[in-house]
Design a protein around this motif. Structure first.
Motif, PDB file in Angstrom:
ATOM      1  N   TYR A  25     -10.961  -2.055   8.420  1.00  0.00           N
ATOM      2  CA  TYR A  25     -10.596  -0.650   8.220  1.00  0.00           C
ATOM      3  C   TYR A  25     -11.788   0.294   8.409  1.00  0.00           C
ATOM      4  O   TYR A  25     -11.625   1.515   8.312  1.00  0.00           O
ATOM      5  CB  TYR A  25     -10.040  -0.442   6.808  1.00  0.00           C
ATOM      6  N   GLU A 221       0.277  -0.337   1.547  1.00  0.00           N
ATOM      7  CA  GLU A 221      -0.979  -0.818   2.124  1.00  0.00           C
ATOM      8  C   GLU A 221      -2.176  -0.102   1.517  1.00  0.00           C
ATOM      9  O   GLU A 221      -3.199  -0.721   1.188  1.00  0.00           O
ATOM     10  CB  GLU A 221      -0.959  -0.613   3.639  1.00  0.00           C
ATOM     11  N   LEU A 225      -5.163  -1.645  -0.564  1.00  0.00           N
ATOM     12  CA  LEU A 225      -6.507  -1.481  -0.020  1.00  0.00           C
ATOM     13  C   LEU A 225      -7.454  -0.920  -1.076  1.00  0.00           C
ATOM     14  O   LEU A 225      -8.623  -1.341  -1.158  1.00  0.00           O
ATOM     15  CB  LEU A 225      -6.461  -0.547   1.196  1.00  0.00           C
ATOM     16  N   ILE A 247      -9.573   8.372   3.211  1.00  0.00           N
ATOM     17  CA  ILE A 247      -8.857   7.646   4.252  1.00  0.00           C
ATOM     18  C   ILE A 247      -8.453   8.593   5.370  1.00  0.00           C
ATOM     19  O   ILE A 247      -7.856   9.644   5.120  1.00  0.00           O
ATOM     20  CB  ILE A 247      -7.601   6.962   3.685  1.00  0.00           C
ATOM     21  N   ARG A 254      -2.665   4.570  11.822  1.00  0.00           N
ATOM     22  CA  ARG A 254      -3.512   3.496  11.288  1.00  0.00           C
ATOM     23  C   ARG A 254      -4.535   4.081  10.323  1.00  0.00           C
ATOM     24  O   ARG A 254      -5.193   5.069  10.631  1.00  0.00           O
ATOM     25  CB  ARG A 254      -4.234   2.780  12.422  1.00  0.00           C
ATOM     26  N   TRP A 256      -8.072   4.354   8.212  1.00  0.00           N
ATOM     27  CA  TRP A 256      -9.496   4.044   8.362  1.00  0.00           C
ATOM     28  C   TRP A 256     -10.231   4.526   7.111  1.00  0.00           C
ATOM     29  O   TRP A 256      -9.942   5.599   6.580  1.00  0.00           O
ATOM     30  CB  TRP A 256     -10.085   4.763   9.574  1.00  0.00           C
TER      31      TRP A 256
END
Length: 315
Positions: A25, A221, A225, A247, A254, A256
């Motif tokens: 990530y 998720e 995370l 994030i 997606r 990161w």
């Protein structure tokens, strides 16, 4: 026991890179120097240059590498034709007439420039040397990192990111307790509220971009995370009690990891509609010592001083 804080972005990044589950990530991140500046601008169109220690987005700069194909000047074109039509002995070959008689496609060359943005100010530099000089004027003797830029999803034309809050719960286990969104102010490269950004709910910002199923999968998720990051960091920093994870969502949705803060702001969550989540956040923060306990607050007795008119007059 005091709550542990870790100010160095680079130190936290190195620890997170050791985890295979977390490292995927992470955008590519390096210590800033001339070599990494050159390499990162070759690899990525966008790069962010950040102080290794700093808060509220202060000192963050963005570099955009711009490649443009331009028609070569006539002098360059003439030189290339002459070189092509000259044999090793220096004599002009018969190809000269064909080059001049037939249509010659204009030659193109690629030029590279660099756009540096700091706050709302933008400057264009034609060479890497000029860019480095401008950066060094800002950086001075401080330590910086350079990070691969992520093209953020946008809300009403403005980029946004997310803050994931993960805390130690009443059982001493890690628990993700909230997610909020931050929308950048017009013309700004950071979403930080202190930089003019505004708060928004996770649902408001993300739901328009994803299907219902994908939205719930992303939320789950991010909750997982947050816990994985906390567990990984705690191996090196055992007295951590809370983290705030910034994030980014790219254009495909997606996630990161942009940054992890070990002194995260929690009061912003109280401005969101979900008051029950905020009460839980405060309850955990009180339990591990971030916030004072209500029972521990001492109240002062306020003694009213009698006014002159209330005193009995004696004769």
């Amino acid at each position: 026991m005091s709550i542990q804080r870790v100010s160095s972005k680079w130190t936290k990044t190195v620890v997170l890179q050791r985890s295979r589950g977390v490292s995927r990530y992470l955008p590519v991140t390096r210590r800033y120097n001339r070599q990494t500046l050159e390499r990162m601008t070759e690899l990525y169109e966008l790069n962010y240059i950040k102080p290794d220690r700093g808060t509220y987005g202060n000192g963050v700069m963005r570099v955009k590498t711009i490649h443009i194909m331009r028609t070569a000047p006539p002098s360059v074109l003439d030189d290339s034709i002459e070189e092509a039509n000259t044999d090793p002995s220096g004599s002009i070959t018969d190809n000269e007439s064909s080059a001049t008689d037939h249509n010659v496609q204009p030659a193109s060359i690629q030029t590279t420039s660099y756009e540096l943005q700091y706050g709302t100010q933008q400057h264009i530099f034609d060479t890497l040397d000029e860019l480095e000089l401008a950066l060094n004027e800002k950086i001075k003797e401080h330590e910086y990192i350079i990070q691969q830029g992520i093209s953020l999803l946008k809300h009403e034309g403005l980029p946004f990111d997310l803050r994931v809050l993960t805390q130690k719960n009443l059982k001493g286990s890690w628990e993700t307790t909230g997610i909020l969104g931050r929308v950048a102010a017009p013309g700004k490269i950071i979403t930080n509220i202190h930089g003019g950004g505004r708060l928004a709910t996770f649902e408001e910002l993300v739901q328009p971009h994803l299907s219902r199923t994908s939205f719930h999968e992303l939320r789950n998720e991010l909750y997982r995370l947050g816990i994985h990051i906390a567990v990984q960091l705690q191996q090196s920093f055992p007295r951590l009690k809370e983290i705030g994870i910034d994030i980014a969502l790219d254009e495909s949705g997606r996630p990161w990891i942009l940054e992890v803060n070990t002194l995260p702001g929690i009061y912003a969550f109280g401005l969101l509609p979900d008051k029950e989540a905020y009460r839980k956040i405060k309850r955990y923060a009180i339990a591990y010592g971030r916030l004072p306990s209500k029972k521990g607050k001492r109240t002062r007795k306020i003694t009213k001083t009698p006014t002159a008119s209330s005193k009995k007059r004696t004769r």
